[in-house]
Design an enzyme around this catalytic site. Structure first.
Site, short mmCIF file in Angstrom:
data_model
loop_
_atom_site.label_atom_id
_atom_site.label_comp_id
_atom_site.label_asym_id
_atom_site.label_seq_id
_atom_site.Cartn_x
_atom_site.Cartn_y
_atom_site.Cartn_z
N LYS A 13 0.92 -1.13 -0.22
CA LYS A 13 0.04 -0.13 0.00
C LYS A 13 0.99 1.30 0.00
O LYS A 13 1.23 1.46 0.96
CB LYS A 13 -1.05 0.03 1.10
CG LYS A 13 -2.23 0.56 0.99
CD LYS A 13 -1.99 1.98 0.65
CE LYS A 13 -2.06 3.07 1.77
NZ LYS A 13 -1.56 4.26 1.48
N CYS A 21 13.65 10.71 7.59
CA CYS A 21 13.33 10.42 8.74
C CYS A 21 14.39 10.37 9.75
O CYS A 21 14.44 10.65 10.91
CB CYS A 21 12.84 8.88 9.18
SG CYS A 21 14.07 7.77 8.34
N GLU A 44 8.45 15.91 15.97
CA GLU A 44 8.92 15.79 14.57
C GLU A 44 8.06 16.76 13.50
O GLU A 44 7.17 16.99 13.42
CB GLU A 44 8.83 14.62 13.91
CG GLU A 44 9.32 14.08 12.80
CD GLU A 44 8.88 12.73 12.08
OE1 GLU A 44 7.77 12.39 12.26
OE2 GLU A 44 9.88 11.92 11.79
N GLU A 75 9.27 1.03 11.13
CA GLU A 75 10.21 2.14 11.03
C GLU A 75 9.46 3.42 11.31
O GLU A 75 8.71 3.90 10.24
CB GLU A 75 11.11 2.12 9.81
CG GLU A 75 11.74 0.71 9.76
CD GLU A 75 12.66 0.58 8.35
OE1 GLU A 75 12.70 1.52 7.50
OE2 GLU A 75 13.50 -0.32 8.05
P1 NAD Z 1 2.05 8.08 7.48
O1 NAD Z 1 2.24 7.31 8.91
O2 NAD Z 1 1.10 9.24 7.44
O3 NAD Z 1 1.65 7.30 6.33
C1 NAD Z 1 2.30 5.98 5.81
C2 NAD Z 1 1.64 5.01 5.51
O4 NAD Z 1 0.58 4.49 6.24
C3 NAD Z 1 0.51 5.75 4.14
O5 NAD Z 1 0.80 4.62 3.11
C4 NAD Z 1 -0.71 5.96 4.67
O6 NAD Z 1 -1.69 5.72 3.78
C5 NAD Z 1 -0.79 4.67 5.63
N1 NAD Z 1 -1.91 4.89 6.74
C6 NAD Z 1 -2.01 5.88 7.53
N2 NAD Z 1 -2.95 5.64 8.58
C7 NAD Z 1 -2.98 4.29 8.55
C8 NAD Z 1 -4.00 3.27 8.97
N3 NAD Z 1 -4.68 3.81 10.31
N4 NAD Z 1 -3.94 1.98 8.83
C9 NAD Z 1 -3.07 1.66 7.63
N5 NAD Z 1 -2.22 2.51 7.03
C10 NAD Z 1 -2.24 3.68 7.36
O7 NAD Z 1 3.54 8.52 7.27
P2 NAD Z 1 3.85 9.61 6.07
O8 NAD Z 1 3.50 10.96 6.45
O9 NAD Z 1 3.64 9.13 4.85
O10 NAD Z 1 5.66 9.79 6.06
C11 NAD Z 1 6.02 10.47 7.01
C12 NAD Z 1 6.56 9.92 8.45
O11 NAD Z 1 7.32 8.48 7.96
C13 NAD Z 1 7.58 10.61 9.21
O12 NAD Z 1 6.82 10.49 10.68
C14 NAD Z 1 8.93 10.01 8.86
O13 NAD Z 1 9.66 10.01 10.35
C15 NAD Z 1 8.24 8.61 9.21
N6 NAD Z 1 9.31 7.95 8.45
C16 NAD Z 1 9.99 6.90 9.07
C17 NAD Z 1 11.25 6.26 8.55
C18 NAD Z 1 12.03 5.21 9.38
O14 NAD Z 1 12.91 4.69 8.79
N7 NAD Z 1 12.14 5.28 10.75
C19 NAD Z 1 11.47 6.30 6.92
C20 NAD Z 1 10.70 7.13 6.24
C21 NAD Z 1 9.58 7.88 6.87
O1 6OD Z 2 18.33 3.68 3.82
C1 6OD Z 2 17.48 3.11 4.31
O2 6OD Z 2 17.71 1.68 4.20
C2 6OD Z 2 16.22 3.64 4.97
N1 6OD Z 2 15.40 2.67 5.39
C3 6OD Z 2 16.03 4.87 5.16
C4 6OD Z 2 15.21 5.74 5.64
C5 6OD Z 2 15.00 7.10 5.39
C6 6OD Z 2 13.98 7.77 6.10
O3 6OD Z 2 13.40 8.65 5.57
#
Ligand code: NAD
Ligand code: 6OD
Length: 496
Positions: free
Chosen positions: A188, A298, A400, A264
């Site tokens: 998804k 992130c 964040e 993550e």
């Molecule tokens: P988000 O949590 O809003 O959405 C991520 C995904 O989850 C989307 O596909 C969304 O449609 C889906 N989603 C939302 N609510 C849901 C639910 N209740 N059930 C199932 N699916 C659901 O995140 P975003 O805004 O797309 O991304 C930004 C966030 O992601 C930031 O907080 C960032 O730090 C985090 N992030 C973390 C990492 C990591 O490796 N730790 C990497 C990239 C992004």
């Molecule tokens: O480099 C990766 O494997 C990874 N998961 C990076 C995540 C970046 C977050 O925005």
């Protein structure tokens, strides 16, 4: 794009769901995919309803029982390499799609997003061929003994729920090890960035991945495809990257039918800059960690702690470098910063810009919206922003933001810097800048995060454990750690 896009009733191209190896005709509603550079409608996207998600999970289950379930590690590794080759062969299409969905500079996406999308398949093709398990011989009263050995089996049907900031990179980071281990997946993608996951369906078919092994369903979270998928009893495991609040919701859903999760999540990462750093390197690295991808990484830095003797000079140099960042056409080589992903996200980031101002921050740079000419006036741009002077209790420092901004504060001792870095509910990443390696080892061991970089940032060896501590995640992926999540161990005990 060829098969993934068809013409909708309004003549706007329509992006389909990919189920059982086919792009399926939409039956339900559609939603808009807009380019954050100028707000223009790129295409419509078919939203998967509960029935479509059912079909995708059924197709994935069917594929597990079919030829895919009988493939050897060697066969899967060879197929994954073909997928990697397929991405590289269609590099320009993936690049154009990623840039259109995210607005990020092509120089960034061509350097990071697309090559990493391909590399993820090659790395996990290597990994699956060297995966071993343990054996134990044990004594038994009859003196003949017994032999235990473990085998790994795929977990089954994996739900892969992805964010929008590095769409292809983060999606393939989970799909590649899942397939290497013999699972099937239903992906998804984020509603903001649906295209490259769909395009990958074409590459999967070209590479000879059997129908149903890789499926894509489009939609939103609650009450839409994200929730339908993670709630589905036919899903055996959920791997998710996104916000901590979303992870919390998915974890509650996963409790039904006791499904394992790999998460993550968000971060509020610190950089710790000691006076004995290589100053130029620290500036260059912090520029990237704060502003790359318009701050939407992130692992990015939003809190910078600088040892007092170099504090003023550091603030001045970082602000001077950040003031040179250039907005513009993402395919223009001179463009170094793009827009935020959406107007909605811009409103969120600007609310923190307002909060910083009202709480009395010194605004060293930016703090608002750039004035851009007609072509980009509908884009979701914000200025690169640097603050000083806020108390550590400020929401700007604790929450964040996920934008091109940071707060810089001075510190006077190593212990104080460690305490400041650790004072967060998150624990994803940190960057330490020092030329004293004894100090680097000492400090790195005391910072409560999953990943510490010393004198670098986002330097990735894909065999290493990747993940977050505290509210930044559950579990580790990367190398053998991915294999731990995407397989289940079974012990076989043979009485000799
Ligand atoms: P988000 O949590 O809003 O959405 C991520 C995904 O989850 C989307 O596909 C969304 O449609 C889906 N989603 C939302 N609510 C849901 C639910 N209740 N059930 C199932 N699916 C659901 O995140 P975003 O805004 O797309 O991304 C930004 C966030 O992601 C930031 O907080 C960032 O730090 C985090 N992030 C973390 C990492 C990591 O490796 N730790 C990497 C990239 C992004
Ligand atoms: O480099 C990766 O494997 C990874 N998961 C990076 C995540 C970046 C977050 O925005």
């Amino acid at each position: 794009m060829t098969q993934a896009l068809t013409q909708s009733a309004t003549a706007t191209p329509l992006l389909s769901n990919f189920i059982g190896g086919r792009f399926v005709a939409p039956t339900g509603p559609t939603f808009e995919n807009r380019n954050p550079i100028n707000g223009e409608l790129v295409n419509l996207v078919a939203e998967a309803d509960a029935a479509a998600v059912d079909q995708a999970v059924a197709a994935a289950r069917q594929a597990l029982k079919g030829p895919w379930g009988k493939t050897s590690e060697q066969e899967r590794a060879a197929l994954l390499r073909k997928v990697a080759d397929g991405i590289m062969r269609r590099f320009d299409e993936f690049l154009a799609a990623e840039v259109r969905d995210t607005g990020k500079p092509a120089s960034l996406a061509s350097h990071i997003d697309i090559p990493r999308g391909a590399a993820n398949f090659n790395v996990f093709a290597d990994q699956i061929l060297t995966l071993s398990t343990e054996t134990f011989r044990m004594a038994t009263p009859d003196g003949k003994g017994a032999l235990n050995y473990a085998i790994r089996v795929p977990r089954g049907v994996i739900a892969v729920v992805c964010p929008w900031n590095l769409p292809l990179l983060l999606m393939t980071w989970k799909v590649a090890p899942a397939l290497a281990c013999g699972n099937t997946v239903v992906v998804k993608p984020s509603e903001e960035t649906p295209t490259t996951a769909t395009l990958l369906g074409e590459v999967m078919n070209e590479a000879g991945i059997p129908p149903g092994v890789y499926n894509v369903v489009h939609g939103f979270g609650p009450g839409s495809a994200g929730e339908f998928l993670t709630r589905h009893p036919g899903v055996d495991g959920i791997t998710f990257t996104g916000e901590t609040a979303t992870g919390t919701a998915i974890m509650k859903t996963a409790a039904d039918h006791v499904r394992p999760v790999s998460f993550e999540l968000g971060g509020k990462n610190a950089a710790v800059v000691f006076a004995d750093c290589d100053f130029d390197k620290a500036i260059e690295g912090t520029m990237r960690s704060v502003f790359a991808n318009c701050g939407q990484v992130c692992l990015g830095t939003e809190r910078v702690y600088v040892e007092r003797p170099i504090f003023d000079a550091f603030v001045e140099r970082l602000a001077s470098a950040a003031s040179q960042l250039k907005f513009g056409d993402p395919f223009d080589k001179a463009t170094t910063i793009g827009p935020l992903i959406s107007q909605e996200h811009r409103r969120k980031v600007l609310s923190y810009y307002d909060k910083a101002k009202s709480e009395g921050a010194r605004i060293v740079l930016g703090g608002g919206v750039p004035e851009l000419d007609g072509a980009f006036s509908g884009g979701s741009f914000v200025q690169p922003t640097i603050w000083t002077g806020l108390p550590e209790s400020s929401a700007v420092i604790r929450e964040e933001i996920f934008g091109p901004c940071c707060h810089i504060a001075p510190f006077d001792s190593e212990d104080e810097a460690i305490a400041l870095a650790n004072d967060s509910p998150y624990g994803l990443a940190t960057a330490i800048w020092t030329e004293n390696l004894t100090r680097a080892h000492r400090v790195a061991a005391q910072i409560d995060v999953g990943i510490t970089w010393v004198n670098s940032w986002f330097l990735r060896d894909l065999r290493t454990p990747f993940g977050g501590s505290k509210q930044s995640g559950i579990g580790r992926e990367g190398g053998v750690h991915s294999m731990e999540f995407y397989t289940e161990l079974r012990n076989v005990c043979i009485k000799l």
